[in-house]
Design a protein around this motif. Sequence first.
Motif, PDB file in Angstrom:
ATOM      1  N   LEU A   1     -18.752 -31.675   1.218  1.00  0.00           N
ATOM      2  CA  LEU A   1     -17.496 -30.928   1.130  1.00  0.00           C
ATOM      3  C   LEU A   1     -17.361 -29.912   2.251  1.00  0.00           C
ATOM      4  O   LEU A   1     -18.340 -29.523   2.883  1.00  0.00           O
ATOM      5  N   SER A   2     -16.128 -29.463   2.463  1.00  0.00           N
ATOM      6  CA  SER A   2     -15.916 -28.342   3.376  1.00  0.00           C
ATOM      7  C   SER A   2     -16.601 -27.121   2.793  1.00  0.00           C
ATOM      8  O   SER A   2     -16.801 -27.006   1.571  1.00  0.00           O
ATOM      9  N   GLY A   3     -16.993 -26.189   3.663  1.00  0.00           N
ATOM     10  CA  GLY A   3     -17.618 -24.963   3.185  1.00  0.00           C
ATOM     11  C   GLY A   3     -16.731 -24.218   2.207  1.00  0.00           C
ATOM     12  O   GLY A   3     -17.205 -23.642   1.223  1.00  0.00           O
ATOM     13  N   ALA A   4     -15.424 -24.225   2.466  1.00  0.00           N
ATOM     14  CA  ALA A   4     -14.479 -23.526   1.590  1.00  0.00           C
ATOM     15  C   ALA A   4     -14.441 -24.158   0.202  1.00  0.00           C
ATOM     16  O   ALA A   4     -14.474 -23.454  -0.814  1.00  0.00           O
ATOM     17  N   ALA A   5     -14.359 -25.487   0.131  1.00  0.00           N
ATOM     18  CA  ALA A   5     -14.298 -26.176  -1.163  1.00  0.00           C
ATOM     19  C   ALA A   5     -15.608 -26.007  -1.928  1.00  0.00           C
ATOM     20  O   ALA A   5     -15.613 -25.795  -3.140  1.00  0.00           O
ATOM     21  N   PHE A   6     -16.723 -26.097  -1.216  1.00  0.00           N
ATOM     22  CA  PHE A   6     -18.038 -25.957  -1.845  1.00  0.00           C
ATOM     23  C   PHE A   6     -18.174 -24.573  -2.474  1.00  0.00           C
ATOM     24  O   PHE A   6     -18.571 -24.428  -3.640  1.00  0.00           O
ATOM     25  N   GLY A   7     -17.840 -23.537  -1.712  1.00  0.00           N
ATOM     26  CA  GLY A   7     -17.958 -22.175  -2.207  1.00  0.00           C
ATOM     27  C   GLY A   7     -17.005 -21.856  -3.335  1.00  0.00           C
ATOM     28  O   GLY A   7     -17.277 -20.974  -4.162  1.00  0.00           O
ATOM     29  N   ARG A   8     -15.891 -22.580  -3.402  1.00  0.00           N
ATOM     30  CA  ARG A   8     -14.899 -22.316  -4.446  1.00  0.00           C
ATOM     31  C   ARG A   8     -15.407 -22.703  -5.832  1.00  0.00           C
ATOM     32  O   ARG A   8     -14.845 -22.273  -6.843  1.00  0.00           O
ATOM     33  N   MET A   9     -16.456 -23.507  -5.900  1.00  0.00           N
ATOM     34  CA  MET A   9     -17.009 -23.885  -7.204  1.00  0.00           C
ATOM     35  C   MET A   9     -17.834 -22.757  -7.817  1.00  0.00           C
ATOM     36  O   MET A   9     -18.174 -22.799  -9.000  1.00  0.00           O
ATOM     37  N   ALA A  10     -18.199 -21.753  -7.031  1.00  0.00           N
ATOM     38  CA  ALA A  10     -19.067 -20.673  -7.498  1.00  0.00           C
ATOM     39  C   ALA A  10     -18.282 -19.611  -8.263  1.00  0.00           C
ATOM     40  O   ALA A  10     -17.066 -19.479  -8.124  1.00  0.00           O
ATOM     41  N   VAL A  11     -19.024 -18.861  -9.072  1.00  0.00           N
ATOM     42  CA  VAL A  11     -18.455 -17.668  -9.683  1.00  0.00           C
ATOM     43  C   VAL A  11     -18.075 -16.708  -8.553  1.00  0.00           C
ATOM     44  O   VAL A  11     -18.739 -16.662  -7.512  1.00  0.00           O
ATOM     45  N   ALA A  12     -17.016 -15.967  -8.733  1.00  0.00           N
ATOM     46  CA  ALA A  12     -16.530 -15.051  -7.691  1.00  0.00           C
ATOM     47  C   ALA A  12     -17.664 -14.202  -7.122  1.00  0.00           C
ATOM     48  O   ALA A  12     -18.441 -13.591  -7.865  1.00  0.00           O
ATOM     49  N   GLY A  13     -17.763 -14.221  -5.795  1.00  0.00           N
ATOM     50  CA  GLY A  13     -18.780 -13.431  -5.123  1.00  0.00           C
ATOM     51  C   GLY A  13     -20.087 -14.156  -4.882  1.00  0.00           C
ATOM     52  O   GLY A  13     -20.980 -13.625  -4.217  1.00  0.00           O
ATOM     53  N   ASN A  14     -20.218 -15.376  -5.421  1.00  0.00           N
ATOM     54  CA  ASN A  14     -21.473 -16.124  -5.286  1.00  0.00           C
ATOM     55  C   ASN A  14     -21.365 -17.340  -4.377  1.00  0.00           C
ATOM     56  O   ASN A  14     -22.262 -18.184  -4.367  1.00  0.00           O
ATOM     57  N   GLY A  15     -20.277 -17.430  -3.613  1.00  0.00           N
ATOM     58  CA  GLY A  15     -20.091 -18.580  -2.736  1.00  0.00           C
ATOM     59  C   GLY A  15     -21.215 -18.728  -1.728  1.00  0.00           C
ATOM     60  O   GLY A  15     -21.718 -19.834  -1.483  1.00  0.00           O
ATOM     61  N   GLY A  16     -21.647 -17.617  -1.145  1.00  0.00           N
ATOM     62  CA  GLY A  16     -22.723 -17.664  -0.171  1.00  0.00           C
ATOM     63  C   GLY A  16     -24.032 -18.119  -0.781  1.00  0.00           C
ATOM     64  O   GLY A  16     -24.770 -18.917  -0.196  1.00  0.00           O
TER      65      GLY A  16
END
Length: 267
Positions: free
Chosen positions: A131-146
């Motif tokens: 996935l794109s980095g943006a889509a991958f990070g969007r699956m995380a709880v807010a603030g935990n994308g990194g």
Amino acid sequence: MAADFSSVHLLHLFVLIISTFSGFFPRLVESHPAIVDLQWHPATATWYGSPDGDGSDGGACGYGTLVDVQPMRARVGAVSPVLFKGGEGCGACYKVRCMDPSLCSRRAVTVIVTDECPGGYCAFGRTHFDLSGAAFGRMAVAGNGGRLRDRGEISVVYRRTPCKYRGKNIAFHVNEGSTNFWLSLLVEYEDDEGDIGSMHIQQSNSVEWLEMKHVWGATWCITAGPLTGPFSVKITTLSTQRTLTARDVIPRNWSPKATYTSRLNFT
């Protein structure tokens, strides 16, 4: 007794109505089949590109710069061969959800197949999303994308979902190098199923539908000629065999690298 008599006759009347109109029901079902997959399936996922980026730069499906702008932007994804299907899976949409409750929300991201990821994580036989980095990070709880991206490969579940390009109709991009003897088209913004099983073209001076050949990705071509426009294009979806016909969508004076938009879509 009168009530029993009425009930029996009402039942007979209902059966008669169903029998009379049953011939219509299959056609109605076929014209509006469900592409939604209610069952979640296991897979794995990684990400590529910049951490908050849109992912693919073009991709194996041939969408080119469309992946960099809305409505595709940040929703693109590369998939393993089992979903890419030699390019016939291009344009299909999936919901993908992370399975790690310590980092992920229950929110699924919707991704559009625009690329293939052969080998490695995407080795043949595996079901994998890159996935794109943006889509991958969007699956995380807010603030935990990194933190989620730091995991690298994660377990996910996925299911098929209808594609929705609000405000868009199906468009046909004439690929560079096309001539009156070799015409190549790329299909854009196909709602609902998103994938293509077959494609035909009809010349203005003919009633015959000529079959186009699948070249790669979402690109189809025909070698014949000389071909005379305007052209009507008929596409049939891969998944449920629904058909859409765009009459005279490509004008007589068409040109390579131009995009021609129809007046309709599947939804």
